[in-house]
Design a protein around this motif. Structure first.
Motif, PDB file in Angstrom:
ATOM      1  N   GLU A 129     -52.977  11.877  25.968  1.00  0.00           N
ATOM      2  CA  GLU A 129     -52.034  11.967  27.090  1.00  0.00           C
ATOM      3  C   GLU A 129     -52.828  12.052  28.376  1.00  0.00           C
ATOM      4  OE1 GLU A 129     -48.166  14.394  27.213  1.00  0.00           O
ATOM      5  OE2 GLU A 129     -49.618  15.629  28.316  1.00  0.00           O
ATOM      6  N   ALA A 130     -52.286  11.467  29.430  1.00  0.00           N
ATOM      7  CA  ALA A 130     -52.944  11.511  30.729  1.00  0.00           C
ATOM      8  C   ALA A 130     -51.902  11.748  31.810  1.00  0.00           C
ATOM      9  CB  ALA A 130     -53.691  10.208  30.987  1.00  0.00           C
ATOM     10  N   THR A 131     -52.301  12.528  32.801  1.00  0.00           N
ATOM     11  CA  THR A 131     -51.431  12.770  33.949  1.00  0.00           C
ATOM     12  C   THR A 131     -52.181  12.376  35.202  1.00  0.00           C
ATOM     13  OG1 THR A 131     -50.339  14.587  32.802  1.00  0.00           O
ATOM     14  CG2 THR A 131     -50.045  14.478  35.181  1.00  0.00           C
ATOM     15  N   TYR A 132     -51.545  11.549  36.004  1.00  0.00           N
ATOM     16  CA  TYR A 132     -52.104  11.059  37.264  1.00  0.00           C
ATOM     17  C   TYR A 132     -51.376  11.758  38.406  1.00  0.00           C
ATOM     18  CZ  TYR A 132     -52.957   7.805  41.132  1.00  0.00           C
ATOM     19  OH  TYR A 132     -53.286   7.241  42.333  1.00  0.00           O
ATOM     20  N   PHE A 133     -52.150  12.409  39.285  1.00  0.00           N
ATOM     21  CA  PHE A 133     -51.577  13.123  40.430  1.00  0.00           C
ATOM     22  C   PHE A 133     -52.040  12.495  41.728  1.00  0.00           C
ATOM     23  CE2 PHE A 133     -52.306  16.468  37.206  1.00  0.00           C
ATOM     24  CZ  PHE A 133     -51.051  17.043  37.131  1.00  0.00           C
ATOM     25  N   ARG A 134     -51.141  12.435  42.681  1.00  0.00           N
ATOM     26  CA  ARG A 134     -51.487  12.167  44.083  1.00  0.00           C
ATOM     27  C   ARG A 134     -50.911  13.347  44.852  1.00  0.00           C
ATOM     28  NH1 ARG A 134     -51.725   6.324  46.310  1.00  0.00           N
ATOM     29  NH2 ARG A 134     -52.737   7.642  47.808  1.00  0.00           N
ATOM     30  N   PRO A 135     -51.669  14.442  44.953  1.00  0.00           N
ATOM     31  CA  PRO A 135     -51.133  15.694  45.474  1.00  0.00           C
ATOM     32  C   PRO A 135     -50.535  15.597  46.874  1.00  0.00           C
ATOM     33  CG  PRO A 135     -53.458  15.942  44.853  1.00  0.00           C
ATOM     34  CD  PRO A 135     -53.063  14.538  44.575  1.00  0.00           C
ATOM     35  N   MET A 136     -51.147  14.850  47.753  1.00  0.00           N
ATOM     36  CA  MET A 136     -50.654  14.767  49.133  1.00  0.00           C
ATOM     37  C   MET A 136     -49.358  13.972  49.230  1.00  0.00           C
ATOM     38  SD  MET A 136     -52.770  16.724  50.443  1.00  0.00           S
ATOM     39  CE  MET A 136     -52.442  16.643  52.174  1.00  0.00           C
ATOM     40  N   LYS A 137     -49.064  13.169  48.231  1.00  0.00           N
ATOM     41  CA  LYS A 137     -47.846  12.356  48.242  1.00  0.00           C
ATOM     42  C   LYS A 137     -46.787  12.893  47.287  1.00  0.00           C
ATOM     43  CE  LYS A 137     -50.030   8.222  49.843  1.00  0.00           C
ATOM     44  NZ  LYS A 137     -49.590   7.912  51.156  1.00  0.00           N
ATOM     45  N   GLY A 138     -47.121  13.933  46.528  1.00  0.00           N
ATOM     46  CA  GLY A 138     -46.168  14.499  45.585  1.00  0.00           C
ATOM     47  C   GLY A 138     -45.885  13.602  44.395  1.00  0.00           C
ATOM     48  N   VAL A 139     -46.854  12.749  44.029  1.00  0.00           N
ATOM     49  CA  VAL A 139     -46.681  11.820  42.918  1.00  0.00           C
ATOM     50  C   VAL A 139     -47.334  12.403  41.670  1.00  0.00           C
ATOM     51  CG1 VAL A 139     -47.352   9.542  42.034  1.00  0.00           C
ATOM     52  CG2 VAL A 139     -46.627   9.798  44.416  1.00  0.00           C
ATOM     53  N   LYS A 140     -46.611  12.335  40.567  1.00  0.00           N
ATOM     54  CA  LYS A 140     -47.143  12.781  39.272  1.00  0.00           C
ATOM     55  C   LYS A 140     -46.573  11.894  38.190  1.00  0.00           C
ATOM     56  CE  LYS A 140     -47.195  16.772  36.193  1.00  0.00           C
ATOM     57  NZ  LYS A 140     -46.765  18.168  36.027  1.00  0.00           N
ATOM     58  N   ASP A 141     -47.458  11.226  37.428  1.00  0.00           N
ATOM     59  CA  ASP A 141     -47.057  10.369  36.314  1.00  0.00           C
ATOM     60  C   ASP A 141     -47.791  10.814  35.068  1.00  0.00           C
ATOM     61  OD1 ASP A 141     -45.225   8.328  37.145  1.00  0.00           O
ATOM     62  OD2 ASP A 141     -46.843   7.393  38.298  1.00  0.00           O
ATOM     63  N   THR A 142     -47.064  11.000  33.979  1.00  0.00           N
ATOM     64  CA  THR A 142     -47.682  11.351  32.698  1.00  0.00           C
ATOM     65  C   THR A 142     -47.471  10.194  31.739  1.00  0.00           C
ATOM     66  OG1 THR A 142     -47.333  13.703  33.071  1.00  0.00           O
ATOM     67  CG2 THR A 142     -47.707  13.006  30.791  1.00  0.00           C
ATOM     68  N   VAL A 143     -48.546   9.815  31.065  1.00  0.00           N
ATOM     69  CA  VAL A 143     -48.524   8.686  30.126  1.00  0.00           C
ATOM     70  C   VAL A 143     -49.006   9.186  28.777  1.00  0.00           C
ATOM     71  CG1 VAL A 143     -49.494   6.413  29.620  1.00  0.00           C
ATOM     72  CG2 VAL A 143     -48.998   7.048  31.995  1.00  0.00           C
ATOM     73  N   SER A 144     -48.249   8.874  27.735  1.00  0.00           N
ATOM     74  CA  SER A 144     -48.624   9.232  26.372  1.00  0.00           C
ATOM     75  C   SER A 144     -49.391   8.071  25.746  1.00  0.00           C
ATOM     76  CB  SER A 144     -47.378   9.531  25.546  1.00  0.00           C
ATOM     77  OG  SER A 144     -47.754   9.758  24.199  1.00  0.00           O
ATOM     78  N   PHE A 145     -50.436   8.395  25.014  1.00  0.00           N
ATOM     79  CA  PHE A 145     -51.236   7.389  24.322  1.00  0.00           C
ATOM     80  C   PHE A 145     -51.048   7.478  22.815  1.00  0.00           C
ATOM     81  CE2 PHE A 145     -53.050   7.628  28.428  1.00  0.00           C
ATOM     82  CZ  PHE A 145     -53.682   6.431  28.677  1.00  0.00           C
ATOM     83  N   ALA A 146     -50.158   8.330  22.373  1.00  0.00           N
ATOM     84  CA  ALA A 146     -49.932   8.539  20.931  1.00  0.00           C
ATOM     85  C   ALA A 146     -49.166   7.395  20.315  1.00  0.00           C
ATOM     86  CB  ALA A 146     -49.201   9.849  20.701  1.00  0.00           C
TER      87      ALA A 146
END
Length: 146
Positions: A129-146
């Motif tokens: 699993e991976a989570t991508y953050f762009r803190p200053m823009k309030g962006v958060k995406d989580t991707v499952s690799f399972a």
């Protein structure tokens, strides 16, 4: 965000910063964090590689509990990726050569810390699993690799 898009972000960040923070769990169940030099290898999707000495404590920790998390971020900390998965500790000459070819020029600190030993092993993180953050823009995406 797709797996491919997320891994492309990881590749871009690592191409610039060449470092990440690896978190493991020690024998007492406490988190342990350290800076490492991870890399992706073309043709091996959704896997992050690093090297270490077989004499370092993290190897004992990983043999007891292979669950890990990596944090990789840009210099400006405007993009942060957390990668969660399992590490395989590999001592195969072919994979060692492949990873060393990819990482060799970025390992000056590793060799300084590991000057008494010239042997190394490969840490292969299978990303779950991976989570991508762009803190200053309030962006958060989580991707499952399972």
């Amino acid at each position: 965000m797709t797996q491919h898009e997320l891994m492309y972000k990881v590749e871009q960040i690592l191409d610039d910063v060449h470092t990440g923070v690896l978190a493991t769990i020690d024998e007492q169940g406490n988190p342990q964090m350290r800076w490492m030099t991870p890399s992706l290898i073309k043709g091996r999707p959704n896997v992050l590689f690093a090297i270490t000495s077989p004499h370092f404590r993290k190897v004992v920790q990983l043999n007891a509990n292979a669950r890990v998390q990596w944090m990789i971020q840009t210099r400006a900390v405007d993009e942060v990726v957390n990668l969660r998965g399992k590490i395989n500790v590999l001592d195969n000459p072919a994979i060692r050569a492949e990873v060393m070819e990819q990482l060799g020029k970025q390992l000056a600190i590793f060799w300084r810390v590991n000057s008494e030993h010239t042997d190394f092993i490969v840490l292969e993180t299978i990303i779950e699993e991976a989570t991508y953050f762009r803190p200053m823009k309030g962006v958060k995406d989580t991707v499952s690799f399972a």
